[in-house]
Every structure is written in C-alpha cells, then in structure tokens.
Design an enzyme around this catalytic site. Structure first.
Site, PDB file in Angstrom:
ATOM      1  N   GLU A  43       0.877  -1.174   0.000  1.00  0.00           N
ATOM      2  CA  GLU A  43       0.000   0.000   0.000  1.00  0.00           C
ATOM      3  C   GLU A  43       0.912   1.222   0.000  1.00  0.00           C
ATOM      4  OE1 GLU A  43      -2.779   0.373   3.341  1.00  0.00           O
ATOM      5  OE2 GLU A  43      -2.609   2.550   3.163  1.00  0.00           O
ATOM      6  N   ARG A  47       1.308  10.502   0.477  1.00  0.00           N
ATOM      7  CA  ARG A  47       1.791  11.495   1.453  1.00  0.00           C
ATOM      8  C   ARG A  47       3.017  12.243   0.982  1.00  0.00           C
ATOM      9  NH1 ARG A  47       0.938   7.775   6.811  1.00  0.00           N
ATOM     10  NH2 ARG A  47      -1.157   7.185   6.216  1.00  0.00           N
ATOM     11  N   LYS A 131     -10.709  -0.837   7.320  1.00  0.00           N
ATOM     12  CA  LYS A 131      -9.431  -0.528   7.953  1.00  0.00           C
ATOM     13  C   LYS A 131      -9.786   0.042   9.328  1.00  0.00           C
ATOM     14  CE  LYS A 131      -5.965   3.173   7.259  1.00  0.00           C
ATOM     15  NZ  LYS A 131      -4.609   2.855   6.804  1.00  0.00           N
TER      16      LYS A 131
HETATM   17  C1  3PG Z   1      -1.417   3.906   7.863  1.00  0.00           C
HETATM   18  O1  3PG Z   1      -1.350   4.745   6.991  1.00  0.00           O
HETATM   19  O2  3PG Z   1      -2.181   2.941   7.795  1.00  0.00           O
HETATM   20  C2  3PG Z   1      -0.599   4.090   9.061  1.00  0.00           C
HETATM   21  O3  3PG Z   1      -0.111   5.387   9.104  1.00  0.00           O
HETATM   22  C3  3PG Z   1       0.540   3.170   9.224  1.00  0.00           C
HETATM   23  O4  3PG Z   1       0.885   3.383  10.541  1.00  0.00           O
HETATM   24  P1  3PG Z   1       2.267   2.893  11.163  1.00  0.00           P
HETATM   25  O5  3PG Z   1       3.345   3.764  10.580  1.00  0.00           O
HETATM   26  O6  3PG Z   1       2.100   3.128  12.640  1.00  0.00           O
HETATM   27  O7  3PG Z   1       2.465   1.446  10.811  1.00  0.00           O
END
Ligand code: 3PG
Length: 187
Positions: A43, A47, A131
């Site tokens: 995924e 960003r 999610k």
């Molecule tokens: C996401 O976009 O699903 C999360 O920001 C991932 O979070 P993490 O960096 O804590 O794994």
C-alpha cells in the site's frame, strides 16, 4: 450491496506493508525487501509528491505485486487510481461524496473507521470490511474484541501502531482479516 472483492486480496496478503516513498530510487529496494519476506503486496501512501509516480512505476516494473494506494481522501484521488489501474484503494475514512466514485471505480476498496458510529455508517453504505485506524490510539486489539461482540459479520484490517511485537495479537482475533503498517519496511 456494493461489490468489493477486497476480502480476496486481504486473505491472500494478511500482512500489508504501508509505505511512504520519499524518492523513486527507493522503489527497487522496497520491492526486494518485501519479496525477501514473501510479501507480494504493497500500500503506497499519498503522502509525498512522488507518490503517484512511484505507484505507476511499481505497477509497471513489478506485475507480480498487488499495488494498492493509501491515504485516499477525495473523489479526485479515486479517479487517478482508476487511470493507473491500481489493484486496491485504502482510505482512513469514508464520506458520502466518495461512495459513488468507489462504486464506479470497480477497484477493491478498504474504507477506514475508528468508532462504532463509523462502522454502522459503513455497513449502511454496503461495506463489511474496514481498515481500523489508527488502531493503537483507538483501543487496539482490546477494542476489536469488543467490536467483534457487537458487529458479528464485520472484519477489520487494523493499521497504525502495529509492530513486529504486537501484530500477532491482532491477527489471532476472529474479526481481523489482515494487518497493515510501516514496520514491514522500516526494520
Ligand atoms: C497507515 O497509513 O495505515 C498508518 O499510518 C501506518 O501506521 P504505522 O506507521 O504506525 O504502521
């Protein structure tokens, strides 16, 4: 009921790496890192300014991977995903203006929820796989156990604060279909 075969993708890929690409040079290294862990799915978050180019590059170079797009927050993002023929889309939330685009796209989609009301709203819109984000801040595995008692036919892919140390606590829950996070590429 809206069609959504995200279930097939998540079942086949119970670990979903959530990756933010800072420059296109990272793409090959990330592919190698994930492939060496037996992971065939990614995924890529929207960003950074390189995100769309990185998604296109990943799809072109590595057809053995399921390439998903994360951080979808507008109907315009969905249209770009359609153009790039991405394999799945992930959003931290779900709005009524995005719904029609998701339905029209024909691309498997994972909408984000945190609270019971958001889950009920998502069910009302035709989804039953979400999610759960940001998982750690909204009660983690404990919250998902409670949701399991309330929402019998709903499954989750928690992300946000998942790590090598705790991902199995999530995966062993009956209502967790997969887990996602950045830890899979950050170590
Ligand atoms: C996401 O976009 O699903 C999360 O920001 C991932 O979070 P993490 O960096 O804590 O794994």
């Amino acid at each position: 009921m809206l069609q959504n075969n995200i279930e097939t993708i998540l079942k086949a890929n119970p670990l979903i790496p959530v990756v933010t690409i800072e420059n296109l040079g990272q793409v090959e290294e990330i592919y190698e890192k994930l492939s060496s862990q037996g992971i065939k799915c990614i995924e890529i978050t929207l960003r950074t300014e390189f995100a769309w180019e990185a998604i296109a590059l990943f799809k072109e170079k590595y057809p053995d991977f399921q390439v998903g797009v994360g951080t979808i927050i507008s109907p315009e993002d969905i249209l770009k995903c359609v153009k790039l023929k991405v394999d799945f889309m992930v959003s931290p939330g779900l709005t009524s203006s995005m719904i029609q685009q998701f339905d029209f796209s024909g691309i498997p989609f994972l909408p984000g929820v945190s609270t019971p009301s958001e889950i009920i709203r998502g069910i009302d819109m035709g989804w039953r796989i979400f999610k759960f984000f940001p998982a750690d801040l909204f009660g983690g595995a404990k919250a998902l156990k409670v949701y399991g008692n309330i929402f019998k036919d709903v499954s989750f892919c928690p992300t946000g604060g998942i790590s090598q140390e705790n991902y199995q606590d999530y995966l062993k829950l009956d209502n967790v279909i997969a887990v996602g996070g950045s830890w899979l590429t950050s170590q």
